[in-house]
Design a protein around this motif. Structure first.
Motif, mmCIF file in Angstrom:
data_model
loop_
_atom_site.group_PDB
_atom_site.id
_atom_site.type_symbol
_atom_site.label_atom_id
_atom_site.label_comp_id
_atom_site.label_asym_id
_atom_site.label_seq_id
_atom_site.Cartn_x
_atom_site.Cartn_y
_atom_site.Cartn_z
ATOM 1 N N VAL A 81 -77.715 59.920 40.803
ATOM 2 C CA VAL A 81 -76.283 59.975 40.502
ATOM 3 C C VAL A 81 -76.048 59.843 38.995
ATOM 4 N N TYR A 82 -76.741 58.912 38.341
ATOM 5 C CA TYR A 82 -76.585 58.746 36.895
ATOM 6 C C TYR A 82 -77.065 59.987 36.133
ATOM 7 N N SER A 83 -78.202 60.532 36.562
ATOM 8 C CA SER A 83 -78.718 61.753 35.923
ATOM 9 C C SER A 83 -77.764 62.913 36.131
ATOM 10 N N ASN A 84 -77.156 62.970 37.302
ATOM 11 C CA ASN A 84 -76.194 64.021 37.609
ATOM 12 C C ASN A 84 -74.972 63.910 36.708
ATOM 13 N N TYR A 85 -74.478 62.687 36.515
ATOM 14 C CA TYR A 85 -73.337 62.480 35.624
ATOM 15 C C TYR A 85 -73.673 62.934 34.204
ATOM 16 N N LEU A 86 -74.853 62.581 33.739
ATOM 17 C CA LEU A 86 -75.261 62.949 32.384
ATOM 18 C C LEU A 86 -75.370 64.463 32.248
ATOM 19 N N PHE A 87 -76.019 65.096 33.210
ATOM 20 C CA PHE A 87 -76.208 66.546 33.171
ATOM 21 C C PHE A 87 -74.867 67.282 33.207
ATOM 22 N N MET A 88 -74.003 66.899 34.152
ATOM 23 C CA MET A 88 -72.716 67.575 34.282
ATOM 24 C C MET A 88 -71.828 67.287 33.078
ATOM 25 N N GLY A 89 -71.971 66.080 32.512
ATOM 26 C CA GLY A 89 -71.186 65.751 31.334
ATOM 27 C C GLY A 89 -71.548 66.635 30.145
ATOM 28 N N ILE A 90 -72.833 66.835 29.930
ATOM 29 C CA ILE A 90 -73.292 67.673 28.824
ATOM 30 C C ILE A 90 -72.804 69.119 29.004
ATOM 31 N N ILE A 91 -72.969 69.636 30.222
ATOM 32 C CA ILE A 91 -72.540 71.015 30.491
ATOM 33 C C ILE A 91 -71.028 71.164 30.350
ATOM 34 N N ALA A 92 -70.285 70.194 30.884
ATOM 35 C CA ALA A 92 -68.820 70.269 30.835
ATOM 36 C C ALA A 92 -68.315 70.207 29.399
ATOM 37 N N VAL A 93 -68.886 69.319 28.596
ATOM 38 C CA VAL A 93 -68.468 69.198 27.199
ATOM 39 C C VAL A 93 -68.792 70.486 26.439
ATOM 40 N N ALA A 94 -69.962 71.059 26.699
ATOM 41 C CA ALA A 94 -70.348 72.309 26.033
ATOM 42 C C ALA A 94 -69.374 73.432 26.385
ATOM 43 N N ILE A 95 -69.032 73.537 27.677
ATOM 44 C CA ILE A 95 -68.085 74.576 28.105
ATOM 45 C C ILE A 95 -66.716 74.348 27.483
ATOM 46 N N SER A 96 -66.284 73.095 27.442
ATOM 47 C CA SER A 96 -64.973 72.773 26.871
ATOM 48 C C SER A 96 -64.900 73.165 25.403
ATOM 49 N N VAL A 97 -65.930 72.794 24.647
ATOM 50 C CA VAL A 97 -65.951 73.094 23.209
ATOM 51 C C VAL A 97 -65.970 74.606 22.976
ATOM 52 N N ILE A 134 -62.189 65.899 35.563
ATOM 53 C CA ILE A 134 -61.595 66.704 36.630
ATOM 54 C C ILE A 134 -62.654 67.172 37.617
ATOM 55 N N ILE A 135 -63.771 67.689 37.100
ATOM 56 C CA ILE A 135 -64.811 68.181 38.012
ATOM 57 C C ILE A 135 -65.580 67.020 38.641
ATOM 58 N N MET A 136 -65.646 65.881 37.952
ATOM 59 C CA MET A 136 -66.386 64.753 38.494
ATOM 60 C C MET A 136 -65.660 64.069 39.634
ATOM 61 N N THR A 137 -64.343 64.227 39.727
ATOM 62 C CA THR A 137 -63.634 63.675 40.881
ATOM 63 C C THR A 137 -64.067 64.390 42.156
ATOM 64 N N ALA A 138 -64.221 65.705 42.071
ATOM 65 C CA ALA A 138 -64.707 66.465 43.230
ATOM 66 C C ALA A 138 -66.148 66.094 43.533
ATOM 67 N N ASN A 139 -66.939 65.900 42.482
ATOM 68 C CA ASN A 139 -68.328 65.518 42.659
ATOM 69 C C ASN A 139 -68.441 64.161 43.346
ATOM 70 N N GLY A 140 -67.560 63.243 42.979
ATOM 71 C CA GLY A 140 -67.547 61.938 43.619
ATOM 72 C C GLY A 140 -67.229 62.037 45.093
ATOM 73 N N LEU A 141 -66.303 62.913 45.431
ATOM 74 C CA LEU A 141 -65.957 63.127 46.839
ATOM 75 C C LEU A 141 -67.168 63.621 47.626
ATOM 76 N N TYR A 142 -67.897 64.584 47.061
ATOM 77 C CA TYR A 142 -69.058 65.141 47.762
ATOM 78 C C TYR A 142 -70.147 64.084 47.954
ATOM 79 N N ILE A 143 -70.347 63.237 46.950
ATOM 80 C CA ILE A 143 -71.363 62.196 47.057
ATOM 81 C C ILE A 143 -70.983 61.185 48.138
ATOM 82 N N MET A 144 -69.703 60.807 48.170
ATOM 83 C CA MET A 144 -69.253 59.870 49.202
ATOM 84 C C MET A 144 -69.401 60.480 50.591
#
Length: 203
Positions: A81-97, A134-144
């Motif tokens: 879960v922590y690795s997933n947060y880190l990976f998705m965070g990096i990708i999301a920030v890159a896409i945003s920028v 925004i995308i991590m809220t959906a990710n949290g739902l799937y994990i739960m």
């Protein structure tokens, strides 16, 4: 009975999500008129495309988590879960920028009219910079859901709806913000829910 108990909160969560989406649209239409609706709708294809890609990844990740959960590999779940947060965070920030820096070519690709671009950019800028929570809220739902839990995501949907609608009314009607207020309300609601999911996973 077990299936109904698990599935009903998921259905209600989906309905709540659609409901505050309708409220967003209604506020945009009533206050900002056709220009507001067009500005939001103009950037929707890009936002939907990016979100869908992350949602698809999130579903796949939840299957992996479910397998670990069934094997009682709890330490691996935490690390995953922590690795997933880190990976998705990096990708999301890159896409945003990239999306913000190259908004001109992107808006041209989306065929957004020049008259709509200032309004569309104001909404798009805030929403895209808040893409990660925004995308991590959906990710949290799937994990739960992978844990067989649907009631907590339902509570998160209620909180998200209240924050979203309340934020819309506060930023737009009270503070007099423009269409940026709608995007800001969505980002704040998603950030709060994301943090609540993160706290839940840590426990």
């Amino acid at each position: 009975k077990v299936f109904f108990s698990f599935g009903l909160p998921l259905v209600l969560s989906g309905l709540l999500s659609q409901f505050y989406g309708i409220v967003d649209t209604a506020i945009a239409g009533q206050i900002f008129g056709d220009v507001g609706l067009a500005a939001i709708g103009a950037t929707a294809p890009f936002i939907t495309f990016i979100s869908s890609a992350f949602w698809g990844y999130g579903v796949g990740f939840s299957i992996y988590v479910a397998r670990l959960f069934s094997a009682k590999e709890y330490k691996k779940i935490k690390n995953a879960v922590y690795s997933n947060y880190l990976f998705m965070g990096i990708i999301a920030v890159a896409i945003s920028v990239l999306a913000v820096c190259f908004n001109g070519p992107l808006f041209t690709l989306l065929q957004i009219e020049e008259s709509l671009r200032p309004t569309a950019l104001a909404y798009f800028f805030i929403y895209v910079l808040g893409l990660f929570p925004i995308i991590m809220t959906a990710n949290g739902l799937y994990i739960m859901n992978a844990f067989g839990e649907s009631k907590y995501p339902f509570m998160m949907s209620i909180i998200s709806m209240l924050l979203n609608i309340g934020g819309n009314l506060f930023f737009v009607l009270v503070l007099g913000m423009g269409i940026e207020g709608l995007a800001l309300a969505s980002v704040i609601a998603a950030t709060v829910v994301f943090l609540l999911y993160f706290i839940k996973f840590r426990s």
